[in-house]
Design a protein around this motif. Structure first.
Motif, PDB file in Angstrom:
ATOM      1  N   ARG A 791      49.245 -88.177  -3.759  1.00 46.86           N
ATOM      2  CA  ARG A 791      49.209 -87.097  -2.562  1.00 46.86           C
ATOM      3  C   ARG A 791      49.299 -85.781  -3.095  1.00 46.86           C
ATOM      4  NH1 ARG A 791      51.702 -84.947   1.456  1.00 46.86           N
ATOM      5  NH2 ARG A 791      50.484 -84.418   3.292  1.00 46.86           N
ATOM      6  N   GLU A 792      50.420 -85.786  -4.050  1.00 45.65           N
ATOM      7  CA  GLU A 792      50.710 -84.190  -4.816  1.00 45.65           C
ATOM      8  C   GLU A 792      49.646 -83.991  -5.304  1.00 45.65           C
ATOM      9  OE1 GLU A 792      54.571 -84.483  -6.368  1.00 45.65           O
ATOM     10  OE2 GLU A 792      54.019 -82.983  -8.165  1.00 45.65           O
ATOM     11  N   VAL A 795      46.861 -82.510  -3.568  1.00 46.99           N
ATOM     12  CA  VAL A 795      47.147 -81.147  -3.312  1.00 46.99           C
ATOM     13  C   VAL A 795      46.840 -80.159  -4.214  1.00 46.99           C
ATOM     14  CG1 VAL A 795      49.070 -79.649  -2.913  1.00 46.99           C
ATOM     15  CG2 VAL A 795      49.147 -81.792  -1.584  1.00 46.99           C
ATOM     16  N   LEU A 796      47.516 -80.509  -5.616  1.00 42.44           N
ATOM     17  CA  LEU A 796      46.995 -79.719  -6.697  1.00 42.44           C
ATOM     18  C   LEU A 796      45.525 -79.525  -6.872  1.00 42.44           C
ATOM     19  CD1 LEU A 796      49.647 -81.131  -9.463  1.00 42.44           C
ATOM     20  CD2 LEU A 796      49.450 -78.855  -8.382  1.00 42.44           C
ATOM     21  N   GLN A 797      44.743 -80.456  -6.583  1.00 39.20           N
ATOM     22  CA  GLN A 797      43.347 -80.438  -6.739  1.00 39.20           C
ATOM     23  C   GLN A 797      42.889 -79.444  -5.481  1.00 39.20           C
ATOM     24  OE1 GLN A 797      42.331 -84.438  -7.482  1.00 39.20           O
ATOM     25  NE2 GLN A 797      40.832 -83.730  -8.551  1.00 39.20           N
ATOM     26  N   SER A 798      43.372 -79.706  -4.276  1.00 37.37           N
ATOM     27  CA  SER A 798      43.029 -78.706  -3.145  1.00 37.37           C
ATOM     28  C   SER A 798      43.335 -77.304  -3.544  1.00 37.37           C
ATOM     29  CB  SER A 798      43.434 -79.238  -1.819  1.00 37.37           C
ATOM     30  OG  SER A 798      44.936 -79.185  -1.805  1.00 37.37           O
ATOM     31  N   ILE A 799      44.249 -77.090  -4.241  1.00 44.92           N
ATOM     32  CA  ILE A 799      44.707 -75.678  -4.391  1.00 44.92           C
ATOM     33  C   ILE A 799      44.168 -75.144  -5.555  1.00 44.92           C
ATOM     34  CG2 ILE A 799      46.847 -75.720  -3.093  1.00 44.92           C
ATOM     35  CD1 ILE A 799      48.116 -75.317  -5.982  1.00 44.92           C
ATOM     36  N   GLY A 800      43.152 -76.073  -6.440  1.00 39.98           N
ATOM     37  CA  GLY A 800      42.244 -75.301  -7.133  1.00 39.98           C
ATOM     38  C   GLY A 800      42.490 -75.900  -8.670  1.00 39.98           C
ATOM     39  N   ILE A 883      39.693 -86.505  -2.226  1.00 38.74           N
ATOM     40  CA  ILE A 883      41.119 -85.760  -2.036  1.00 38.74           C
ATOM     41  C   ILE A 883      41.281 -85.852  -0.480  1.00 38.74           C
ATOM     42  CG2 ILE A 883      41.831 -83.409  -2.100  1.00 38.74           C
ATOM     43  CD1 ILE A 883      39.749 -82.694  -4.353  1.00 38.74           C
ATOM     44  N   VAL A 884      40.473 -85.928   0.290  1.00 39.89           N
ATOM     45  CA  VAL A 884      40.837 -85.882   1.739  1.00 39.89           C
ATOM     46  C   VAL A 884      41.447 -87.225   1.779  1.00 39.89           C
ATOM     47  CG1 VAL A 884      39.891 -85.775   4.072  1.00 39.89           C
ATOM     48  CG2 VAL A 884      38.986 -84.371   2.462  1.00 39.89           C
ATOM     49  N   LEU A 887      44.806 -86.952   0.675  1.00 42.88           N
ATOM     50  CA  LEU A 887      45.627 -85.956   1.175  1.00 42.88           C
ATOM     51  C   LEU A 887      46.440 -86.500   2.818  1.00 42.88           C
ATOM     52  CD1 LEU A 887      44.012 -82.520   1.001  1.00 42.88           C
ATOM     53  CD2 LEU A 887      46.382 -83.203   0.220  1.00 42.88           C
ATOM     54  N   ARG A 888      45.298 -87.420   3.309  1.00 43.04           N
ATOM     55  CA  ARG A 888      45.669 -87.922   4.470  1.00 43.04           C
ATOM     56  C   ARG A 888      46.722 -89.014   4.687  1.00 43.04           C
ATOM     57  NH1 ARG A 888      39.878 -88.897   6.946  1.00 43.04           N
ATOM     58  NH2 ARG A 888      39.620 -86.763   8.069  1.00 43.04           N
TER      59      ARG A 888
END
Lengths: 892, 223
Positions: A791-792, A795-800, A883-884, A887-888
């Motif tokens: 998950r972490e 997150v890292l991927q989602s913030i770039g 990613i989704v 994240l979920r």
């Protein structure tokens, strides 16, 4: 506490939660299996050595039965047989022995044996059968047949002359011709050779006996097997006691002679494993337990911290800490149930392969691989204990979890004590990776240690084998291609004392007949009685290590004296020119030895294992006069009166208080001048500790001692003919002159290489398996590290963070593990290496410590690859989910 | 100026009988500096919408453009880089990196992009969000509200075209929620930051400039 039957419910929980951790299970099973492999192979090797040792003992003892009741009549045999304590029994009737040539050097017994007894005496025919009743058949081994010059072929006729009543004055030579019904191979470890006859033939022969009560002819022995070999002596005595006899007190009326097979006794068992071996085994055991602990602990620790919310939940709904512990223990046991059997099978195979490697370095003639069930029981138990120790702490952690905190528990929370980070410059990928390693320092440390252990072990193995110094190993061997001598001379506790051990001129001429000999010479050994005269101080000095002060005083008092010098034993060599040239001259010159008119002698000084001269091992200095007394006849005398005892026979039964002694009666004293001080290489010396040693020229020795027993014949050959000579000697000492043996440079070199090879194989195998454990641990650490952070990472991927950056960070993490291990190994090698080298050097005199980090350098690329590849592969499986999706994922 | 625009955005999960239309043709646009709340019940498709807007997931059909760029036309790597430059995220459970300090967490998106942070701007953000005393702390040592402030600071740091906030107050008590909403509103105003927030909480949504209501994958009401 109320006993509630909740076992089933707990078990179900354990099983279900186990099903959820498939990867963990696979790794745990592998880890447990590897641990069991290590234990099993160690135990297999140890048990096989012990078993082979026992088998060797049985062969020397003559058989593998537990105990024996000796000197029986057939009626007594039948009486004892009914005893319920006895599990199996075999009767044997002794007939006689051939002792005239060609049997003068062999121990051959002619007897009747009940058919079931034969295998226990190692007399099971390989071809043919035991002699049949009512025929003139006989069975024997290839050694007896070889001595008789008969081909081992069933149906062959052979004639044997042997004595009945052999041990009495009235011994009687009988000659019989038999048809060979069967034969078995000669086993050089077996002391007694057998010729087996049918019972009727044996009884017929015994009927010819004189009836002397002490004769062995016609005497039965009953060999016994009991339920087990734990208390043989008591068991035999119990059987005797059932018949009103006893086997302990020879002076009592009802005494009967018994035998207890010493091959079984505990004393022998403990002898086979001296303290050093036991210590080594203990160290390896601890190492294996530790290695196993490292990984199994890590696997469970990681899995518990991953499932901590689950355990918190269980606790919330009322699971007790004890039940939680039980759940974890149960999982561990279940995984062991799969892992340990796999390990046992694999370990047994590995042990089987390694045993001969180890055994080749021990002087056993027969190698047996033991299939003792205790190997498996022991290995399984040790593996199980390791598993239980390993999961104890993780179980405690799970049990102690607070239900509230468990929900908030995150990996790294344990390291939250500091709560702050001081980095000013912000985060870089390497720094983040480093910080990630620090999240669970225990896991990181255990993983790094287990990888380090493998590298260190590899380094030790390599350092060890690199340090084996052939030159050092050979330095106390004479610089000669071949040494030929009697077989007993070459045994570990080498013997040379009688003309029987001498190399005959026939053998020397057989050797000389071969081509390619460049230099050769005889070394004569002492077979007659010689004495030297020394000062009281030197006598005390040379005996003080072996005797109490009282005994020393007595020796000084009783010694024969010439002036103020005392007689003591001496050991003298006679050497021809070539062996003289092999000596290391410390002072003086050997030339005078070659001229018997010069009455010259060389004094031998010993060296230690490191080849430095021990100056306390002789007293003679250059130019000293040494007196040697050649004793032809000795006499017995009463010490109080000095009166000669005319019939020494009376001393056998003398029980009075008068002391008696012996002294030279007919003798010749001769004086020699010390012309040189020398070292003698071990390989051509008397191979036992004896008296002060001196060397004469061959001519002088033969002339003065009147003996010419050749202890060894030493010679060099041209390089081209070395192999042919080796082959000839090997064949010659095997079949033509089996009482003789030889050593060669090749054998020493092979010995050395074999020894080194053993350490390489053992160390290599151990490093490999422990390396596997380390890698497994590493994979587990990386795998769980990535999976729990799915998950972490999302997150890292989602913030770039790009995929590339993420992979880079994970690779950094992997590399940190492996590089840290290498660095730790390097530090250990740098610090502990010289220390260990020194210790090894003092244990193995042929070891020279050479610093090396080659194994670490060689492992570097492997570890770099591992460090990069494992995270990448694991990440790839994670990246399959979007990613989704990641994240979920809920936190539970 | 339009910062965000979707055209007939559709997302379908599964196929055949289990086919679910999470988004059934969404058309919406957001102007620069707007603070928009997307409201809907659980399962209405609002989270799916947010993921599409942020380029975390790809639509079945239709298009999303942010700052004039069409997200669907970008490859994964390009999209990631675009995302870290143009889109900031604030999650319900903060999603801070546990091994990095507050300060490092805030700078992370900029540094991942290999840029030098604008010290003055970062200082203003920290000041606005009241994080001065906490910069060296690790996230686990902060309260939920504080963690969410760090997340907002992180989203702001890269000066994105738009901030997407997914139930930013979902894990917070009502007082802290008010607090965080206040901060979002203030930052939107002070830095001219465009924000799209999804929530199921009407009361929270009231604090936005505009509310878009979504039900069964379709926008049902604009205000």
């Amino acid at each position: 506490m109320v006993k509630v039957s909740n076992g089933r419910c707990v078990r179900r929980l354990g099983l279900r939660s186990m099903g959820a951790a498939r990867t963990r299970n696979i790794i745990a099973v592998l880890a447990i299996a590897l641990t069991a492999v290590l234990f099993t192979s160690l135990f297999t090797i140890a048990a096989s050595i012990n078993y082979s040792f026992q088998q060797q003992n049985f062969r020397q003892a003559g058989g593998d039965f537990h105990g024996t009741i000796k000197e029986l009549t057939w009626e007594q045999v039948e009486q004892f047989r009914t005893d319920p304590l006895i599990k199996e029994d075999f009767a044997r009737m002794f007939v006689g022995m051939p002792t005239d040539p060609p049997f003068n050097k062999s121990h051959v017994e002619v007897s009747y044996m009940e058919p079931d007894a034969a295998p226990h005496y190692f007399c099971a025919p390989e071809e043919g059968t035991l002699p049949r009743e009512g025929t003139n058949e006989a069975a024997t081994d290839t050694h007896v047949l070889a001595l008789l010059g008969v081909e081992p072929k069933v149906g062959a006729e052979f004639t044997l002359s042997f004595y009945i009543d052999e041990n009495t004055k009235d011994r009687q030579l009988v000659t019989r011709t038999y048809t060979l019904s069967g034969w078995w191979s000669y086993d050089s470890a077996v002391v007694a050779n057998h010729v087996l006859l049918p019972r009727s033939e044996a009884e017929e022969l015994c009927a010819l006996g004189s009836g002397d009560p002490y004769s062995m002819t016609g005497v039965w022995t009953l060999d016994l097997m009991f339920k087990n070999s734990l208390s043989i002596r008591d068991d035999v005595n119990a059987v005797l006691a059932n018949h009103g006899l006893q086997g302990e007190d020879p002076s009592a009326e009802n005494y009967h002679r018994i035998g207890v097979n010493w091959g079984y006794s505990g004393v022998q068992l403990s002898n086979s494993f001296d303290t050093g071996t036991l210590l080594a085994i203990a160290v390896v055991l601890l190492l294996i337990i530790f290695t196993g602990y490292l990984i199994i602990y890590n696997v469970f620790q990681i899995s518990v911290s991953n499932d901590i919310r689950f355990y918190g939940l269980l606790k919330t709904i009322g699971t007790t800490p004890r039940q939680l512990k039980r759940i974890i223990r149960q999982q561990a046991l279940l995984l062991s149930l799969i892992g340990i059997p796999i390990g046992l099978v694999l370990g047994f195979f590995i042990g089987n392969k390694l045993t001969p490697v180890v055994m080749s370095q021990l002087s056993y003639k027969n190698v047996f691989v033991s299939f003792n069930p205790w190997i498996f029981i022991g290995a399984a138990l040790f593996a199980l204990v390791t598993v239980l120790i390993s999961c104890a702490k993780p179980a405690r952690v799970a049990a102690r979890v607070s239900p509230v905190e468990a929900v908030r528990y995150a990996e790294g929370a344990a390291g939250g004590k500091r709560g702050e980070r001081t980095a000013k410059k912000g985060a870089s990928l390497p720094a983040m990776a480093w910080a990630n390693l620090g999240r669970s320092r225990g896991k990181t440390a255990v993983t790094v240690i287990s990888l380090t252990l493998a590298v260190v072990l590899l380094t030790v193995t390599y350092t060890f084998s690199l340090g084996f110094d052939m030159n050092k190993y050979l330095q106390n061997k004479a610089d000669v291609d071949f040494i030929a001598g009697s077989a007993s001379y070459f045994q570990t506790s080498g013997m040379f004392g009688s003309e029987d051990d001498a190399v005959s001129e026939q053998i020397i001429s057989d050797i000389d007949a071969r081509s390619g000999i460049t230099e050769s010479g005889r070394i004569y050994g002492q077979t007659s009685s010689m004495q030297q005269f020394i000062t009281e101080d030197w006598l005390r000095h040379s005996w003080e290590g072996w005797s109490t002060p009282e005994v020393l005083d007595m020796m000084v008092d009783n010694a024969e004296k010439v002036g103020n010098l005392l007689a003591d034993r001496v050991t003298v060599y006679g050497m021809e020119d070539f062996p003289l040239s092999l000596l290391n001259v410390l002072e003086g010159d050997l030339e005078p030895l070659k001229d018997p008119s010069k009455n010259a002698i060389a004094a031998v000084y010993f060296t230690d294992d490191y080849n430095s001269t021990e100056w306390g091992t002789n007293y003679a200095k250059l130019g000293d006069t040494v007196t040697i007394r050649y004793v032809d006849e000795t006499e017995y005398f009463w010490r109080d009166t000095g009166e000669v005892i005319d019939d020494p026979g009376i001393l056998d039964s003398y029980s009075g208080s008068r002391e008696w002694g012996t002294r030279s009666k007919v003798y010749e004293d001769k004086q020699y001048t010390v012309c040189a001080l020398v070292n003698i290489p071990n390989s051509i010396s008397y191979r036992f500790w004896g008296a002060d040693q001196f060397i004469m020229g061959a001519e002088q020795f033969v002339q003065d001692s009147g003996t010419s027993s050749v202890m060894t014949y030493v010679f060099n050959t041209t390089d081209e003919s070395e192999d042919a000579m080796e082959e000839f000697l090997s064949e010659y000492t095997d079949s033509v002159q089996p009482m003789y043996d030889y050593e060669s440079r090749k054998i020493y070199e092979a010995e050395f290489e074999g020894f080194r090879g053993m350490f390489m194989t053992m160390g290599g195998a151990l490093s490999l398996i422990i390396g596997l454990v380390g890698v497994l641990n590493f994979i587990n650490a990386v795998l769980t590290g990535i999976l729990t952070r799915r998950r972490e990472l999302a997150v890292l991927q989602s913030i770039g963070m790009t995929g590339g950056q993420l992979k880079k960070m994970l690779i950094f993490e992997g590399l940190y593990y492996t590089l840290l291990s290498l660095a730790a190994a390097l530090v250990l090698a740098l610090c502990a290496g010289p220390l260990m080298g020194h210790a090894l050097g003092s244990v193995f005199w042929f070891f020279t410590y050479r610093f090396t980090v080659l194994p670490i350098i060689v492992t570097l690329p492997v570890f770099l690859l591992l460090g990069a590849a494992v995270p990448l592969l694991v990440y790839r499986s994670v990246a399959r989910h979007t990613i989704v999706e990641r994240l979920r994922e809920t936190d539970a | 100026m339009t910062v965000l625009e979707t055209k007939d955005l559709r997302k379908t999960y599964g196929a055949g009988e289990t086919e679910v239309h999470a988004l059934a043709g969404v058309n919406m646009s957001v102007q620069k500096g707007e603070f928009v709340a997307v409201v809907g019940t659980s399962g209405s498709g609002k989270s799916t919408l947010l993921h599409m807007l942020g380029g975390l997931d790809r639509p079945t059909s239709g298009s999303v453009s942010v700052d004039g760029r069409e997200l669907g036309s970008m490859a994964d790597e390009e999209l990631t880089i675009f995302r870290r430059r143009k889109i900031g995220f604030v999650f319900q459970n903060y999603n801070l990196v546990p091994v990095l300090s507050v300060y490092e967490n805030i700078l992370l998106p900029i540094q991942l992009d290999g840029r030098e942070p604008d010290g003055e701007y970062i200082g203003q953000i920290i000041d606005t969000l009241g994080l001065e005393g906490k910069l060296k702390n690790l996230p686990n040592n902060l309260s939920g509200g504080q963690q969410q402030r760090v997340a907002i600071a992180r989203a702001l740091a890269a000066k994105p075209a738009i901030i997407l906030a997914d139930e930013p107050t979902g894990n917070l008590d009502s007082r802290t929620s008010q607090d965080v909403m206040g901060l979002l509103k203030v930052t939107s105003a002070r830095f001219g930051q465009t924000i799209v927030m999804i929530t199921h909480n009407e009361e929270i949504a009231q604090m936005a400039n505009r509310i878009i209501r979504i039900e069964d994958g379709l926008i049902v009401e604009r205000r």
